[in-house]
Scaffold this motif. Sequence first.
Motif, PDB file in Angstrom:
ATOM      1  N   SER A 126      17.332 -16.536   1.194  1.00 27.25           N
ATOM      2  CA  SER A 126      15.975 -16.460   1.720  1.00 27.25           C
ATOM      3  C   SER A 126      15.821 -17.485   2.834  1.00 27.25           C
ATOM      4  O   SER A 126      16.340 -18.604   2.749  1.00 27.25           O
ATOM      5  CB  SER A 126      14.958 -16.755   0.616  1.00 27.25           C
ATOM      6  OG  SER A 126      13.655 -16.940   1.172  1.00 27.25           O
ATOM      7  N   ILE A 127      15.096 -17.112   3.879  1.00 20.39           N
ATOM      8  CA  ILE A 127      14.881 -18.020   5.000  1.00 20.39           C
ATOM      9  C   ILE A 127      14.113 -19.267   4.541  1.00 20.39           C
ATOM     10  O   ILE A 127      14.145 -20.304   5.216  1.00 20.39           O
ATOM     11  CB  ILE A 127      14.119 -17.298   6.140  1.00 20.39           C
ATOM     12  CG1 ILE A 127      14.142 -18.135   7.423  1.00 20.39           C
ATOM     13  CG2 ILE A 127      12.710 -16.969   5.719  1.00 20.39           C
ATOM     14  CD1 ILE A 127      15.512 -18.401   7.967  1.00 20.39           C
ATOM     15  N   ARG A 239      19.036 -15.369  11.709  1.00 20.81           N
ATOM     16  CA  ARG A 239      18.200 -14.783  10.656  1.00 20.81           C
ATOM     17  C   ARG A 239      18.362 -13.261  10.633  1.00 20.81           C
ATOM     18  O   ARG A 239      18.467 -12.655   9.555  1.00 20.81           O
ATOM     19  CB  ARG A 239      16.725 -15.135  10.867  1.00 20.81           C
ATOM     20  CG  ARG A 239      15.850 -14.689   9.681  1.00 20.81           C
ATOM     21  CD  ARG A 239      14.391 -14.626  10.020  1.00 20.81           C
ATOM     22  NE  ARG A 239      14.081 -13.594  11.002  1.00 20.81           N
ATOM     23  CZ  ARG A 239      12.842 -13.319  11.422  1.00 20.81           C
ATOM     24  NH1 ARG A 239      11.810 -14.018  10.951  1.00 20.81           N
ATOM     25  NH2 ARG A 239      12.635 -12.379  12.328  1.00 20.81           N
ATOM     26  N   THR A 240      18.405 -12.649  11.789  1.00 16.69           N
ATOM     27  CA  THR A 240      18.561 -11.196  11.868  1.00 16.69           C
ATOM     28  C   THR A 240      19.861 -10.743  11.236  1.00 16.69           C
ATOM     29  O   THR A 240      19.885  -9.802  10.433  1.00 16.69           O
ATOM     30  CB  THR A 240      18.502 -10.735  13.337  1.00 16.69           C
ATOM     31  OG1 THR A 240      17.246 -11.098  13.903  1.00 16.69           O
ATOM     32  CG2 THR A 240      18.686  -9.225  13.436  1.00 16.69           C
ATOM     33  N   GLU A 243      19.914 -11.160   7.365  1.00 22.66           N
ATOM     34  CA  GLU A 243      19.142 -10.107   6.699  1.00 22.66           C
ATOM     35  C   GLU A 243      19.926  -8.803   6.664  1.00 22.66           C
ATOM     36  O   GLU A 243      19.931  -8.093   5.657  1.00 22.66           O
ATOM     37  CB  GLU A 243      17.806  -9.909   7.410  1.00 22.66           C
ATOM     38  CG  GLU A 243      16.837 -11.066   7.232  1.00 22.66           C
ATOM     39  CD  GLU A 243      15.544 -10.884   8.021  1.00 22.66           C
ATOM     40  OE1 GLU A 243      14.581 -11.610   7.749  1.00 22.66           O
ATOM     41  OE2 GLU A 243      15.511 -10.009   8.929  1.00 22.66           O
ATOM     42  N   ASP A 244      20.611  -8.504   7.748  1.00 27.56           N
ATOM     43  CA  ASP A 244      21.384  -7.255   7.821  1.00 27.56           C
ATOM     44  C   ASP A 244      22.600  -7.313   6.902  1.00 27.56           C
ATOM     45  O   ASP A 244      22.899  -6.351   6.186  1.00 27.56           O
ATOM     46  CB  ASP A 244      21.822  -7.010   9.265  1.00 27.56           C
ATOM     47  CG  ASP A 244      22.529  -5.675   9.439  1.00 27.56           C
ATOM     48  OD1 ASP A 244      21.902  -4.639   9.164  1.00 27.56           O
ATOM     49  OD2 ASP A 244      23.714  -5.674   9.830  1.00 27.56           O
ATOM     50  N   GLN A 246      23.102  -8.937   4.185  1.00 30.89           N
ATOM     51  CA  GLN A 246      22.820  -8.947   2.758  1.00 30.89           C
ATOM     52  C   GLN A 246      22.790  -7.539   2.166  1.00 30.89           C
ATOM     53  O   GLN A 246      22.876  -7.376   0.952  1.00 30.89           O
ATOM     54  CB  GLN A 246      21.497  -9.663   2.470  1.00 30.89           C
ATOM     55  CG  GLN A 246      21.589 -11.156   2.677  1.00 30.89           C
ATOM     56  CD  GLN A 246      20.445 -11.917   2.044  1.00 30.89           C
ATOM     57  OE1 GLN A 246      20.439 -12.146   0.844  1.00 30.89           O
ATOM     58  NE2 GLN A 246      19.474 -12.312   2.845  1.00 30.89           N
ATOM     59  N   GLU A 247      22.703  -6.542   3.010  1.00 30.73           N
ATOM     60  CA  GLU A 247      22.733  -5.162   2.544  1.00 30.73           C
ATOM     61  C   GLU A 247      24.158  -4.647   2.349  1.00 30.73           C
ATOM     62  O   GLU A 247      24.366  -3.551   1.847  1.00 30.73           O
ATOM     63  CB  GLU A 247      21.994  -4.265   3.538  1.00 30.73           C
ATOM     64  CG  GLU A 247      20.520  -4.641   3.718  1.00 30.73           C
ATOM     65  CD  GLU A 247      19.810  -3.758   4.719  1.00 30.73           C
ATOM     66  OE1 GLU A 247      20.431  -2.769   5.175  1.00 30.73           O
ATOM     67  OE2 GLU A 247      18.646  -4.040   5.043  1.00 30.73           O
TER      68      GLU A 247
END
Length: 305
Positions: A126-127, A239-240, A243-244, A246-247
């Motif tokens: 998490s950020i 951050r981008t 987030e990507d 983590q999928e």
Amino acid sequence: MLVNEGLAEFIRIKWGLAHKQCQLFSGEGELPMIESSFFLNKRGAIRHPPTLPYMSVRFVHTPAQSLSSINGQWLESAGLLAQEMSSRGTANAISLPPEITDVRPWQWAGYRAYVKYTLYLDFPYSIKQANESVRRNIRKAEKLGYRCVRTLDAEAAFQCLAETQERKGLTRYLTASDLQLAVRLIGDEGCRVYVCYAPNGEPASASIILLHPGERAKFWLVGTVTSHLQAGVTQLLIRTLLEDLQEEQVLGFDFVGANNPGVADSKIRWGARLVPYYVLNRYGVKPLLHYLREWWLFAKTPGRG
């Protein structure tokens, strides 16, 4: 395969190094087993390719064993790998992955092992784990209108990489056509290109990530255009990509390097944990000169860390 086939093919084309998968068994059956991926020069010696973070190594012990038994299996298996490397010869320093914490078999085989550092983030992430300065820079970049995307635009990424290399005086290992070839050969499953664009459409920052199933995603190539350094674009881009990623089926993220004071400080602000890794070299005049050169670069030249 411990190494993406497309990456191995790119290394063959770019640097003329042949890929060799090595499996060694220290028992009577299929376990315990240790395997590694070597890149061999024309003389058959192991060479660590430029830009590649680590030499791949995987160890599998027999099930349901005591810690002392597992340690014994490791020493025997890693000893076989060290002997295999010694018999082939090593042309330059070899970086072992951070998961290898016991390098005594290589030391016993005549290698000098010195420690370097990287930084790990574990998923889920998490950020909120990041320092306030990181989050503040992200908000700044968003307010200024920057946008970050995963893309196939290797040319835009190269503009950011080349400008950073020029600014820092770093060796330029890849050309624009090299990068385009690498992205095409490695494919989306093994390589991700992320670019942050300024409001006027100009590439401002780029990160190219290596992925391998069951491992951590790793920084491969990174760069930010000087005129955008203070706009928070690097933080927005990271951050981008986090987030990507983590999928995907990856364990976390490896920043690949924390050996330059400034770079280490910027990376650890993400809430990452410091992890050591070992670099192997043979004793002798050439390894000593290599070590002194690395020390000089660390002391004098800002780098990626």
